[in-house]
Design a protein around this motif. Sequence first.
Motif, PDB file in Angstrom:
ATOM      1  N   SER A 190       0.549 -20.473  16.470  1.00 33.11           N
ATOM      2  CA  SER A 190      -0.193 -20.176  15.250  1.00 33.11           C
ATOM      3  C   SER A 190      -1.454 -19.410  15.612  1.00 33.11           C
ATOM      4  CB  SER A 190      -0.568 -21.467  14.513  1.00 33.11           C
ATOM      5  OG  SER A 190      -1.539 -22.191  15.261  1.00 33.11           O
ATOM      6  N   THR A 191      -1.892 -18.566  14.702  1.00 32.45           N
ATOM      7  CA  THR A 191      -3.124 -17.813  14.925  1.00 32.45           C
ATOM      8  C   THR A 191      -3.589 -17.212  13.608  1.00 32.45           C
ATOM      9  OG1 THR A 191      -4.178 -16.074  16.272  1.00 32.45           O
ATOM     10  CG2 THR A 191      -1.969 -15.626  15.452  1.00 32.45           C
ATOM     11  N   HIS A 192      -4.875 -16.885  13.549  1.00 34.30           N
ATOM     12  CA  HIS A 192      -5.376 -16.076  12.442  1.00 34.30           C
ATOM     13  C   HIS A 192      -5.931 -14.759  12.968  1.00 34.30           C
ATOM     14  CE1 HIS A 192      -8.900 -18.402  13.813  1.00 34.30           C
ATOM     15  NE2 HIS A 192      -9.592 -17.331  13.485  1.00 34.30           N
ATOM     16  N   VAL A 193      -5.679 -14.470  14.266  1.00 39.73           N
ATOM     17  CA  VAL A 193      -6.128 -13.224  14.888  1.00 39.73           C
ATOM     18  C   VAL A 193      -4.928 -12.289  14.978  1.00 39.73           C
ATOM     19  CG1 VAL A 193      -7.203 -12.169  16.900  1.00 39.73           C
ATOM     20  CG2 VAL A 193      -7.871 -14.482  16.191  1.00 39.73           C
ATOM     21  N   MET A 194      -4.975 -11.208  14.209  1.00 41.45           N
ATOM     22  CA  MET A 194      -3.814 -10.347  14.066  1.00 41.45           C
ATOM     23  C   MET A 194      -3.469  -9.583  15.344  1.00 41.45           C
ATOM     24  SD  MET A 194      -2.839 -11.004  11.055  1.00 41.45           S
ATOM     25  CE  MET A 194      -3.560 -12.639  11.281  1.00 41.45           C
ATOM     26  N   ALA A 195      -4.464  -9.246  16.159  1.00 44.67           N
ATOM     27  CA  ALA A 195      -4.210  -8.412  17.336  1.00 44.67           C
ATOM     28  C   ALA A 195      -3.210  -9.067  18.279  1.00 44.67           C
ATOM     29  CB  ALA A 195      -5.516  -8.115  18.065  1.00 44.67           C
ATOM     30  N   HIS A 277      -4.725  27.637   2.606  1.00 42.61           N
ATOM     31  CA  HIS A 277      -5.653  26.611   3.100  1.00 42.61           C
ATOM     32  C   HIS A 277      -5.387  26.252   4.561  1.00 42.61           C
ATOM     33  CE1 HIS A 277      -7.326  26.075  -0.874  1.00 42.61           C
ATOM     34  NE2 HIS A 277      -6.120  25.846  -1.384  1.00 42.61           N
ATOM     35  N   GLY A 278      -4.139  26.355   5.003  1.00 45.91           N
ATOM     36  CA  GLY A 278      -3.809  26.097   6.398  1.00 45.91           C
ATOM     37  C   GLY A 278      -3.965  24.634   6.787  1.00 45.91           C
ATOM     38  N   ILE A 279      -3.764  24.396   8.073  1.00 43.04           N
ATOM     39  CA  ILE A 279      -3.856  23.038   8.617  1.00 43.04           C
ATOM     40  C   ILE A 279      -4.691  23.069   9.891  1.00 43.04           C
ATOM     41  CG2 ILE A 279      -2.605  21.021   9.496  1.00 43.04           C
ATOM     42  CD1 ILE A 279      -0.138  22.056   7.990  1.00 43.04           C
ATOM     43  N   ALA A 280      -5.835  22.439   9.864  1.00 42.01           N
ATOM     44  CA  ALA A 280      -6.654  22.282  11.072  1.00 42.01           C
ATOM     45  C   ALA A 280      -6.385  20.930  11.730  1.00 42.01           C
ATOM     46  CB  ALA A 280      -8.133  22.412  10.741  1.00 42.01           C
ATOM     47  N   GLY A 281      -5.920  19.952  10.968  1.00 40.37           N
ATOM     48  CA  GLY A 281      -5.614  18.633  11.500  1.00 40.37           C
ATOM     49  C   GLY A 281      -4.752  17.863  10.526  1.00 40.37           C
ATOM     50  N   LEU A 282      -3.854  17.056  11.071  1.00 45.01           N
ATOM     51  CA  LEU A 282      -2.964  16.255  10.230  1.00 45.01           C
ATOM     52  C   LEU A 282      -2.617  14.982  10.977  1.00 45.01           C
ATOM     53  CD1 LEU A 282      -1.265  16.215   7.548  1.00 45.01           C
ATOM     54  CD2 LEU A 282       0.653  17.008   8.958  1.00 45.01           C
ATOM     55  N   THR A 283      -2.887  13.854  10.349  1.00 51.31           N
ATOM     56  CA  THR A 283      -2.595  12.560  10.950  1.00 51.31           C
ATOM     57  C   THR A 283      -1.915  11.667   9.928  1.00 51.31           C
ATOM     58  OG1 THR A 283      -4.583  12.730  12.313  1.00 51.31           O
ATOM     59  CG2 THR A 283      -3.545  10.580  12.169  1.00 51.31           C
ATOM     60  N   ILE A 284      -0.815  11.055  10.335  1.00 49.03           N
ATOM     61  CA  ILE A 284      -0.164  10.051   9.496  1.00 49.03           C
ATOM     62  C   ILE A 284      -0.484   8.687  10.100  1.00 49.03           C
ATOM     63  CG2 ILE A 284       2.013   9.140   8.615  1.00 49.03           C
ATOM     64  CD1 ILE A 284       3.102  11.977   8.669  1.00 49.03           C
ATOM     65  N   GLU A 285      -1.162   7.843   9.332  1.00 45.86           N
ATOM     66  CA  GLU A 285      -1.684   6.573   9.825  1.00 45.86           C
ATOM     67  C   GLU A 285      -0.879   5.418   9.236  1.00 45.86           C
ATOM     68  OE1 GLU A 285      -5.546   6.977   8.247  1.00 45.86           O
ATOM     69  OE2 GLU A 285      -6.242   8.367   9.796  1.00 45.86           O
ATOM     70  N   ARG A 286      -0.172   4.714  10.114  1.00 46.29           N
ATOM     71  CA  ARG A 286       0.554   3.532   9.662  1.00 46.29           C
ATOM     72  C   ARG A 286      -0.425   2.383   9.457  1.00 46.29           C
ATOM     73  NH1 ARG A 286       5.047   1.648  13.392  1.00 46.29           N
ATOM     74  NH2 ARG A 286       5.657   0.521  11.505  1.00 46.29           N
ATOM     75  N   PRO A 287      -0.197   1.530   8.480  1.00 45.43           N
ATOM     76  CA  PRO A 287      -1.087   0.385   8.277  1.00 45.43           C
ATOM     77  C   PRO A 287      -0.990  -0.578   9.446  1.00 45.43           C
ATOM     78  CG  PRO A 287       0.835   0.221   6.856  1.00 45.43           C
ATOM     79  CD  PRO A 287       0.880   1.581   7.475  1.00 45.43           C
ATOM     80  N   SER A 288      -2.074  -1.258   9.735  1.00 49.32           N
ATOM     81  CA  SER A 288      -2.088  -2.263  10.797  1.00 49.32           C
ATOM     82  C   SER A 288      -1.544  -3.578  10.260  1.00 49.32           C
ATOM     83  CB  SER A 288      -3.505  -2.466  11.320  1.00 49.32           C
ATOM     84  OG  SER A 288      -4.318  -3.049  10.303  1.00 49.32           O
ATOM     85  N   LEU A 289      -1.235  -4.482  11.171  1.00 50.50           N
ATOM     86  CA  LEU A 289      -0.820  -5.817  10.750  1.00 50.50           C
ATOM     87  C   LEU A 289      -1.953  -6.505  10.001  1.00 50.50           C
ATOM     88  CD1 LEU A 289       1.282  -8.086  10.714  1.00 50.50           C
ATOM     89  CD2 LEU A 289       0.431  -8.811  12.952  1.00 50.50           C
ATOM     90  N   HIS A 290      -3.193  -6.256  10.431  1.00 47.82           N
ATOM     91  CA  HIS A 290      -4.342  -6.841   9.744  1.00 47.82           C
ATOM     92  C   HIS A 290      -4.358  -6.420   8.275  1.00 47.82           C
ATOM     93  CE1 HIS A 290      -8.493  -8.217   9.101  1.00 47.82           C
ATOM     94  NE2 HIS A 290      -8.646  -7.085   8.434  1.00 47.82           N
ATOM     95  N   GLU A 291      -4.149  -5.127   8.019  1.00 47.73           N
ATOM     96  CA  GLU A 291      -4.155  -4.637   6.633  1.00 47.73           C
ATOM     97  C   GLU A 291      -3.007  -5.261   5.837  1.00 47.73           C
ATOM     98  OE1 GLU A 291      -5.983  -0.144   7.089  1.00 47.73           O
ATOM     99  OE2 GLU A 291      -3.981  -0.556   7.875  1.00 47.73           O
ATOM    100  N   ALA A 292      -1.828  -5.354   6.476  1.00 44.18           N
ATOM    101  CA  ALA A 292      -0.688  -5.970   5.793  1.00 44.18           C
ATOM    102  C   ALA A 292      -0.949  -7.446   5.509  1.00 44.18           C
ATOM    103  CB  ALA A 292       0.566  -5.808   6.638  1.00 44.18           C
ATOM    104  N   PHE A 293      -1.572  -8.131   6.460  1.00 45.16           N
ATOM    105  CA  PHE A 293      -1.904  -9.545   6.300  1.00 45.16           C
ATOM    106  C   PHE A 293      -2.818  -9.749   5.094  1.00 45.16           C
ATOM    107  CE2 PHE A 293      -4.923 -12.996   7.185  1.00 45.16           C
ATOM    108  CZ  PHE A 293      -4.066 -14.065   7.390  1.00 45.16           C
ATOM    109  N   VAL A 294      -3.866  -8.935   4.997  1.00 38.08           N
ATOM    110  CA  VAL A 294      -4.800  -9.047   3.877  1.00 38.08           C
ATOM    111  C   VAL A 294      -4.074  -8.821   2.566  1.00 38.08           C
ATOM    112  CG1 VAL A 294      -6.833  -8.013   2.798  1.00 38.08           C
ATOM    113  CG2 VAL A 294      -6.811  -8.443   5.265  1.00 38.08           C
ATOM    114  N   ARG A 295      -3.172  -7.841   2.546  1.00 37.95           N
ATOM    115  CA  ARG A 295      -2.412  -7.552   1.327  1.00 37.95           C
ATOM    116  C   ARG A 295      -1.495  -8.725   0.962  1.00 37.95           C
ATOM    117  NH1 ARG A 295       0.507  -3.109  -0.938  1.00 37.95           N
ATOM    118  NH2 ARG A 295       1.821  -3.956  -2.597  1.00 37.95           N
ATOM    119  N   ILE A 296      -0.791  -9.276   1.944  1.00 37.99           N
ATOM    120  CA  ILE A 296       0.174 -10.328   1.677  1.00 37.99           C
ATOM    121  C   ILE A 296      -0.517 -11.618   1.257  1.00 37.99           C
ATOM    122  CG2 ILE A 296       1.903 -11.831   2.773  1.00 37.99           C
ATOM    123  CD1 ILE A 296       2.661  -9.324   4.480  1.00 37.99           C
TER     124      ILE A 296
END
Length: 312
Positions: A190-195, A277-296
């Motif tokens: 058991s834990t409450h630390v997502m990392a 407009h072009g593209i100088a940078g593009l990043t797709i960021e998956r949610p962390s477990l911490h973010e999912a935990f807060v949502r759930i």
Amino acid sequence: MTATWAVTAEGLVKRFGERPVVGGVDLRVPSGAIYGVLGPNGAGKTTTLRMLLGIIEPDAGHRTLLGEAVPREASDRVGYLPEERGLYPTMKAREAVAFLGALRGLPLSEGRRRATDLLDRVGLGHAVDEKIRKLSKGMAQLVQLLGAIVHQPELIVLDEPFSGLDPVNQEKLEALIVGERDRGATILFSTHVMAHAERLCDRLAIIAGGKRRFEGTVDEARATLPSRVHYLPRHPAPGIAALLPADAVPEGDGGWRFTLPDAGVEPVLLPLIAAGHGIAGLTIERPSLHEAFVRIVGDHAGHDRSAGENRA
């Protein structure tokens, strides 16, 4: 033949007086897996583990432990690190590990031999003859953990095992957990630390308000939230907002952030490129477990604070 499930629980319920602590938890822990039970403080994690182990009896529901309907009949095949740590302060480290193994049926002579090897593995070889009271809190906690695994149990149950450990000892503990899984043991913690859960768990359950709110893999938990896109144009100009999704918000670096559409990012980028407009940078960021935990967990966390699971 190894059973498919090391631990099962159906509809576990526990009340302390009129206060419900666990309100119908279902779990299935696969044999040979690292399985995390996550939840806010007071969510019912400790009470659930204690019911699974037979330390306390549920008010309703059923559970099996290593195939046994009466959990204590499997006790010698289980290693347990309780949330409340406790060792005899005048006992030496090696003797403490061997003593805890002896409580599970391991001969003392073999326990001392294994204790010496285990203490050396975690960098405590110099402390085999040190009394517990002379060890740091983190070192004493590692000693107690070694006492939970010295008899090479089939199932290892760890209640908030990372609590109070510094980063170095947390890393040692993670390595031990993975090593025990590779040996063939099942680990339930058991834990409450997502990392820690994000790095270790093959599967996990999230408990809030005394109920299970999610069960699955880390990736499945993260998939409960959409990914986000950070887009940085090469040539920003008026009118760019009209080409972006409706939820796009500007960022301080001149970029924009928006939810990844179901169709992917390409249909968004093509009009932006066509408009210059072009593209100088593009990043797709998956949610962390911490973010999912807060949502759930959501609004259920408020109920956890009054659960009082440490009374179990």
